[in-house]
Design an enzyme around this catalytic site. Structure first.
Site, short mmCIF file in Angstrom:
data_model
loop_
_atom_site.label_atom_id
_atom_site.label_comp_id
_atom_site.label_asym_id
_atom_site.label_seq_id
_atom_site.Cartn_x
_atom_site.Cartn_y
_atom_site.Cartn_z
N GLY A 1 44.23 34.39 -28.17
CA GLY A 1 43.78 33.00 -28.06
C GLY A 1 42.38 32.87 -27.50
N HIS B 1 59.75 50.70 -22.82
CA HIS B 1 58.80 51.70 -22.35
C HIS B 1 59.49 52.67 -21.40
CE1 HIS B 1 55.16 53.42 -20.72
NE2 HIS B 1 54.43 52.72 -21.57
N ARG C 1 57.70 56.77 -27.31
CA ARG C 1 58.34 55.91 -26.32
C ARG C 1 59.83 55.69 -26.57
NH1 ARG C 1 53.69 51.21 -25.65
NH2 ARG C 1 52.22 52.58 -24.58
#
Ligand SMILES: Cc1cc2nc3c(=O)[nH]c(=O)nc-3n(C[C@H](O)[C@H](O)[C@H](O)COP(=O)(O)OP(=O)(O)OC[C@H]3O[C@@H](n4cnc5c(N)ncnc54)[C@H](O)[C@@H]3O)c2cc1C
Ligand code: FES
Lengths: 639, 247
Positions: A47, A268, A332
């Site tokens: 943004g 994670h 991961r």
């Protein structure tokens, strides 16, 4: 039921698609840009970059964020780095390789054309950030330094100590600040978007709540850009900032924007474990630690001994044992799942038994404490601050945590959702990471979307749409504002027996247990039932303190938890419907004999886009088939 | 462990405000200071009272949202630690803690511990950037920057904009915050073109916002969670004089 719009991927060779798209679009002439208002919700990397770039082009931008300043968006917390195909180290990187690694890392569940564009744009991002004054790490000769990250064999990650996200976000924030001061961006901080307003089938405005006064406000524009981040907080505990939420995206979903691949979440492997029920969020420890730390648990379940007293032959270095060639450096999802398995076997460590050791003893012996301090000093310090333990002496305890959501609102090649005029950027969209995101690629995507994609695609929309004049007096604004007000009043009037946090925590437990690292048909079915029961209970029994006309964090959170309670069910449904294992989505029924994820390309090589039907439990599924014309689908192997 | 809290409560900018006392009977040494406030708030909600409002987001010391004065010290007793990273193991059973908002006329109180720090955004808007529009950048390696220079620039760029420096300063000066951005950009080649204008505009804006002057107390450096050095303030002064002399 509305069909899924076309993905609008341009024809032609993969390498030429973005250029041919740019050559063919309509442009808005500079004098006319000033006549267009654009709403940008969110001031993170996506943004912030979009608002600054559009204002520089001459559009009149209105920006919104929840925090008291655009500089505090969740992007600020990113640590590790940002990828680009610069090939400064001369180690063989190319745009193609970055594209290929990202598609493969995503387990072949993303669009080729989007990912290739991302790789092409990556280099300009680094140029732009350096020009803004981002202090990336450099070598002694003054040139930019690179490090390597999971899922790649080249060094292509640019970084600014352990604070890359902070420095990139401040760059975008400063560019925004220049435009705010120049009057080209009107900034609305401490605002929460509560609804999207569609007029004549197009996104034309939003309803926001002023978080200081409680006032509901109407904002109108020619297009709405949603850059509101990911929904990891549906799990209650995650590494996301406390204000990260799904509300903006979910409200758009309820107004016609399809939600794609909600079940793809990234867990994670190296986070600081939960220490108690009061825990409010989790802290990530950079995965670079796995370069020198060895992961292990005791062989014996429930072993009460201190780690240093457990002899070598009674330890299980389970990653090294199961994956001899990648060892502690498996991706991961693989590392996370294996940590869960050993803990499920009762071999977890620490007070809660929900942790594994990450041990630096051997590395310290080999390299000396000083070398380890130079590499990881700030991380060790952070660990010690939070846990009170010294990781130079005692092995770290780590456990997986929810970190990122690959799913999000469905968008076409131009980042436009299934609602015309509503564009979705950054983590809030589903576009580039398939079923698993590689490290250092989210920052790249957010900035690519904001700096270099939306200025073109938005212009094309504005130039080729005839937008009728409209005002905030339109019925659609009345309806949306009334709906938002009624909902707030309802939340405040229940005055039940359980706090918002209690409901959120309960939802989190259901999500983590059944829609987490490892999923089963039975577990997902259970989750669906439990979530819908919990949602009913929420609307009967939640207690929200205070009133609307004040700064009221609990009221804000109540609205967000209410939306998470709808999203959670759709995530479980999506996970149940996807009868394969891909990336972060692991279904126990679909694994190889060695326990590895098994994709089903024949039946599931598609994007699952869910349409809101009016009943949150019964969304309608649309499929976008993924065509792979340039890469060959292979099975990931890290043995 | 039991913790007694004396917390500043204020309904809005015009309310006079007062301290209220509370007891959290079962604080855990592993919890963070903000988690202690969470637990207190859950307690208050069930008692039918308004919870204590405070700003927070990342809870890892990087976003700069949190910030309260703990026992008279901005962010509390641990050095280089934002209060979201302060852990209760530094306290013992029966301790009392006094919690107040940042106090500065340029940071009006919104409610309880929440203050309005938008003045900081306006200081950055006055010049804390490099004017380079998207697309106009040369290749990232076109201008080499010595490692020592970029490392020093980074030390200043690490500022999280929390406002502790203002809260700790007897004059409520925003000098450390402003100087950090000026020093960061003055060190880098990219910041040179606007260097003189930047320092003048930012310093003028800082004064216009009603922050006090710096009289070298160095309290700001002592409480800064990122350890930003007050050497930056000397740089800012030097830059300001150079800029105004050459005008
Ligand atoms: C601890 C951590 C470390 C990470 N490290 C890395 C890394 O090293 N490399 C990498 O590539 N990625 C990393 N990531 C991922 C990456 O940081 C994020 O995916 C990315 O920053 C998201 O950016 P964004 O602009 O999409 O959204 P965000 O930064 O989340 O911004 C969302 C914005 O939307 C606003 N907003 C949200 N909802 C509303 C609403 N309803 N109304 C108004 N405004 C709203 C917020 O105020 C905010 O301004 C990390 C993530 C975490 C959690
Ligand atoms: S909450 Fe982000 S710095 Fe404390």
């Amino acid at each position: 039921m509305a069909a899924l719009p076309d993905s609008k991927v341009p024809a032609g060779r993969l390498q030429e698609k973005w250029d041919s798209y740019k050559n063919s679009i309509k442009l808005v002439n500079p004098a006319n840009k000033r006549k267009h208002d654009i709403i940008v919700v969110g001031t993170g990397l996506a943004g912030g970059a979009a608002a600054a770039s559009l204002a520089e082009l001459g559009y009149r931008v209105k920006s919104f964020c929840i925090q008291d300043s655009p500089r505090r968006a969740h992007s600020i917390a990113a640590q590790g780095g940002i990828n680009a195909a610069k090939n400064y180290p001369n180690d063989g990187d190319t745009v193609w390789r970055l594209f290929y690694d990202t598609i493969k890392g995503g387990d072949y569940r993303s669009r080729e054309a989007n990912v290739h564009r991302l790789a092409q744009i990556s280099n300009s991002i680094i140029d732009q950030c350096v020009a803004q004054g981002v202090p990336f790490a450099r070598e002694y000769g003054g040139m930019l330094d690179n490090r390597s990250f999971g899922g790649a064999q080249v060094s292509r990650t640019f970084y600014a100590r352990g604070q890359t996200g902070q420095q990139l976000l401040l760059g975008a924030y400063q560019a925004m600040s220049r435009q705010i001061a120049a009057g080209n961006i009107e900034m609305f901080a401490r605002r929460e978007m509560l609804d999207l307003v569609n007029i004549d089938g197009r996104a034309r405005g939003i309803i926001t709540r002023n978080l200081v006064t409680g006032e509901l406000e109407r904002h109108i524009a020619d297009a709405v850009l949603l850059c509101t981040g990911g929904y990891g907080n549906v799990y209650y505990l995650s590494t996301n900032a406390k204000n990260s939420n799904v509300t903006a995206a979910w409200r758009c979903h309820r107004r016609g924007a399809h939600f794609a691949n909600p079940c793809y979440t990234q867990i994670h492997p190296t986070c600081i474990p939960v220490s108690g029920e009061y825990q409010s969020k989790l802290t990530l420890m950079s995965e670079s630690l796995r370069n020198d730390g060895r992961v292990w648990v005791p062989k014996k379940p429930g072993d009460p001994r201190a780690p240093e007293t457990i002899p070598e032959d009674e330890r299980d270095y389970y990653l090294e044992r199961r994956y001899p060639s990648f060892g502690n450096l498996v991706p991961r999802d693989v590392a996370s799942r294996n940590a869960k398995y050993v803990c499920d076997e009762g071999r977890g460590v620490g007070e809660t038994r929900l942790a594994v050791y990450l041990d630096f003893t051997d590395a310290i012996k080999r390299l000396g404490e000083q070398a380890i301090r130079e590499r990881y000093g700030n991380l060790f310090e952070m660990y010690q601050r939070i846990t009170g333990e010294n990781p130079y002496k005692v092995p770290m305890r780590i456990y997986p945590a929810v970190h990122y959501t690959m799913g999000g609102l469905w968008v076409d090649y131009g980042l436009q959702s299934s609602v015309p005029g509503l564009f979705v950027l950054g983590e809030a969209n589903f576009s580039d990471h398939g079923a698993n995101r590689l490290g250092a690629s989210a920052l790249m995507q957010g900035l690519a979307d904001g700096y270099f994609v939306i200025p073109y695609t938005l212009g094309d929309y504005i130039a080729s749409s005839r937008l009728e004049a409209a005002s905030t007096k339109h019925d659609a604004f009345d309806e949306a504002e009334n709906a938002a007000r009624t909902r707030i009043e309802r939340l405040l009037s229940i005055q039940g027996g359980k706090t918002v946090t209690e409901f959120h925590r309960e939802l989190g437990h259901i999500m983590w247990d059944h829609v987490g690292m490892s999923r089963t048909r039975e577990g997902l079915t259970t989750a669906i039932g439990k979530i819908s029961t919990l949602r009913d209970e929420f609307w009967q029994n939640v207690r929200v303190p205070g009133d609307n006309a004040m700064h009221n964090k609990n009221l804000e959170f109540a609205g967000r938890v209410a939306d998470f309670l709808e999203l959670g069910e759709v995530m479980a449904l999506d996970a149940l419907t996807r009868e394969e294992s891909a990336g972060g989505h692991f279904r126990e029924e679909f694994q190889s004999a060695e326990g590895e994820a098994k994709r089903n390309d024949a039946e599931f090589s598609h994007v699952a886009a869910w349409e809101y039907s009016g009943d949150p439990s019964k969304p309608v599924l649309h499929r976008e088939e993924l065509d792979f014309e340039n890469v060959k689908l292979t099975t990931r192997s890290y043995k | 462990m039991q913790i007694k809290l004396k917390v500043w409560r204020q309904k809005g900018p015009r309310d006079t405000g007062r301290f209220e006392e509370y007891v959290v009977p079962d604080a855990n040494p592993h919890m963070s200071f903000l988690e202690l406030l969470d637990v207190l708030n859950e307690q208050l909600i069930m008692e039918g009272k308004d919870p204590v409002e405070f700003d927070h987001d990342c809870r890892e010391g990087i976003c700069g949202s949190c910030g309260v004065v703990v026992d008279g010290v901005a962010h509390g007793p641990q050095q280089r630690t934002a209060c979201c990273q302060l852990h209760m193991r530094h306290y013992k059973d029966g301790d009392s803690i006094v919690v107040e908002p940042w106090r500065a006329s340029a940071f009006p109180i919104i409610r309880d511990l929440v203050v309005d720090r938008s003045a900081f955004d306006r200081i950055i808007g006055a010049g804390g950037y490099v004017s380079v529009s998207t697309g106009a950048a040369p290749d990232a390696n076109a201008i080499p920057i010595p490692k020592v220079v970029v490392d020093e620039a980074f030390d200043y760029a690490a500022c999280i904009g929390c406002g502790a420096c203002v809260a700790a300063c007897p004059n409520a000066s925003a000098s450390l915050f402003t100087a950090a951005k000026i020093s960061h950009l003055a060190l880098l080649p990219q910041g040179q073109a606007e260097r003189a204008q930047r320092v003048v505009n930012m310093v003028d804006q800082m004064e216009a916002e009603g922050f006090g002057d710096c009289s070298n107390h160095a309290e700001c450096e002592a409480v800064c969670p990122k350890g930003i050095s007050i050497k930056g303030i000397a740089t800012m002064r030097r830059e300001y004089i150079k800029a105004t002399l050459s005008q």
